[in-house]
Design a protein around this motif. Sequence first.
Motif, short mmCIF file in Angstrom:
data_model
loop_
_atom_site.label_atom_id
_atom_site.label_comp_id
_atom_site.label_asym_id
_atom_site.label_seq_id
_atom_site.Cartn_x
_atom_site.Cartn_y
_atom_site.Cartn_z
N HIS A 215 0.85 -1.19 0.00
CA HIS A 215 0.00 0.00 0.00
C HIS A 215 0.89 1.25 0.00
O HIS A 215 1.89 1.29 0.72
CB HIS A 215 -0.89 -0.02 1.24
N PRO A 216 0.55 2.28 -0.80
CA PRO A 216 1.41 3.47 -0.87
C PRO A 216 1.51 4.22 0.46
O PRO A 216 2.51 4.90 0.71
CB PRO A 216 0.73 4.34 -1.94
N ASP A 217 0.50 4.09 1.31
CA ASP A 217 0.54 4.73 2.62
C ASP A 217 1.18 3.76 3.62
O ASP A 217 0.70 2.64 3.80
CB ASP A 217 -0.92 5.06 3.02
N ALA A 222 1.97 -1.28 6.59
CA ALA A 222 2.32 -2.00 7.82
C ALA A 222 1.15 -2.88 8.26
O ALA A 222 1.35 -4.00 8.75
CB ALA A 222 2.68 -1.00 8.92
N MET A 223 -0.06 -2.37 8.06
CA MET A 223 -1.25 -3.15 8.44
C MET A 223 -1.36 -4.41 7.57
O MET A 223 -1.69 -5.49 8.07
CB MET A 223 -2.52 -2.29 8.32
N GLU A 224 -1.06 -4.25 6.28
CA GLU A 224 -1.09 -5.43 5.39
C GLU A 224 -0.12 -6.50 5.86
O GLU A 224 -0.45 -7.68 5.92
CB GLU A 224 -0.73 -5.01 3.95
N GLU A 225 1.07 -6.06 6.22
CA GLU A 225 2.11 -6.99 6.69
C GLU A 225 1.69 -7.67 7.99
O GLU A 225 1.84 -8.88 8.15
CB GLU A 225 3.43 -6.23 6.92
N GLU A 226 1.19 -6.85 8.93
CA GLU A 226 0.79 -7.40 10.23
C GLU A 226 -0.35 -8.41 10.07
O GLU A 226 -0.34 -9.47 10.69
CB GLU A 226 0.35 -6.24 11.15
N LEU A 227 -1.31 -8.06 9.21
CA LEU A 227 -2.45 -8.96 9.00
C LEU A 227 -2.00 -10.28 8.37
O LEU A 227 -2.45 -11.35 8.76
CB LEU A 227 -3.50 -8.28 8.11
N LEU A 228 -1.07 -10.19 7.40
CA LEU A 228 -0.58 -11.40 6.74
C LEU A 228 0.11 -12.31 7.76
O LEU A 228 -0.10 -13.53 7.78
CB LEU A 228 0.39 -11.03 5.61
N LYS A 251 -4.34 -7.26 0.77
CA LYS A 251 -4.29 -5.99 0.03
C LYS A 251 -5.43 -5.09 0.53
O LYS A 251 -6.58 -5.54 0.61
CB LYS A 251 -4.44 -6.22 -1.48
N ILE A 252 -5.09 -3.86 0.83
CA ILE A 252 -6.08 -2.93 1.39
C ILE A 252 -6.30 -1.74 0.45
O ILE A 252 -5.33 -1.22 -0.14
CB ILE A 252 -5.61 -2.40 2.77
#
Lengths: 280, 187
Positions: A215-217, A222-228, A251-252
């Motif tokens: 995600h560009p933001d 970081a949220m994508e990584e943490e969720l994965l 992916k968000i």
Amino acid sequence: MRELHVDQITRVVAKLAEETNFFLGEDVCRRISLCREQEDWPVAGDILEKIEENIRIAGEERLPLCQDTGMACVFLEVGQDVHLTGGNLEDAVNEGVRKGYTEGFLRKSIVADPIRRGNTGDNTPAHVHYEIVPGDRVKVILAPKGFGSENMSRIKMFPPSAGAEGVKDFIVQCVEEAGANPCPPIVVGVGIGGTFDRAALMAKQALLVPLEEPHPDEFYAAMEEELLERINGLGIGPQGFGGRTTALAVKIKTFPTHIAGMPVAVNINCHVSRHGEVVL
Amino acid sequence: MNEIRLEAPFSREKLKELKAGDSVLITGTIYTARDEAHKRMVEMLRQGKKLPFDIRDALIYYAGPAPARPGQVIGSVGPTTSYRMDPYAPVLLDLGQAGMIGKGPRSPEVKEAIVRNGAVYFAAIGGAAALIARSVTAAEVIAFEDLGAEAIRKLTVKDFPVTVAIDSQGNDQYELGKIKYLNKNRE
């Protein structure tokens, strides 16, 4: 103003219907292979190997990767300086679906009525989403969507007080409840914000983002990584028989929302995460 | 992990030997049926009609194949998600159906019917449909042709690869596999 005959749309949709069902994106193939290398559970490794063998066979013999060749989800980004000629645009899209699904020997999975059922016989109609964009080009994106995973998708209208933790817990819970049903390893598409319908649309569009593109933001990356990480700690594994590889990516997509709300939609895709695009 | 070869239709004695998590290669005759075919079969039974095939000792594959190209036996044919057949499966199991092939967990009612009848639930790899099609050597529509992909097909299979997901004692690999994996990581 640039003129474009809708026959071009038909031709491109037909071609994409076949190609997306026979060939998986390189990003998805790379992720599957990386996960197989990192997998610490033998059964899971074996299943990922078979999934890779299936990708090879489908590509070499031009066979559908999965028998569920999906509902054709078509995203059209139409440049505002294009004049479409020669007929109705949506008819042209459906003609492309009809042609692609028939000539490609793809399964016809669409029923004419949600309650009374009855197969339409040619996989039409497609689900078409239009967006008017600057320029004189037309981008055609086709994503065949299987319903084993579509059925495991969820939406929830959170109050703002739920915060990031509430959102993350909901996403993980969706994946946990889906378990083996959506053919893990899955891709998790998430839409946060907007309205009820906008959140669902973003969740589906998130599935179109290349898996290796964060995600560009930074906050959401970081949220994508943490969720994965959390999802791959659930133990579900490929096909639900245990293992690390439950998801290939999260992916968000986000959009501004109302002071009173925080909609969250989760659209799940199976490991056969198919989509393709052509710019006309 | 043992790889077991089985001929379908098979006896209950053979099914009893299978344990959740076993890899099995099935050879013989199986029948495809999914949502609409199950609905129709259960309606036929309610009306006292005969089913389109002998359900005794039969193995049903929850699948709706892609169309075959010219010269092909069958198109891609992976399993569909099984829970949608949960409302119908106990009725058929009580009539003697030996088992089913699908993917994903089953309801407590289906598990009870599996144990009650000494049946077995197998899982095939969802999404590995082109690979699985290679183990189908013959295919013929035997009922509900109007349903297209959902018609009942009689398939002849050779070394069709499956995993025992729920064995005849009710052991469930969807629970056991995850628990074993998580316990291993805690050690």
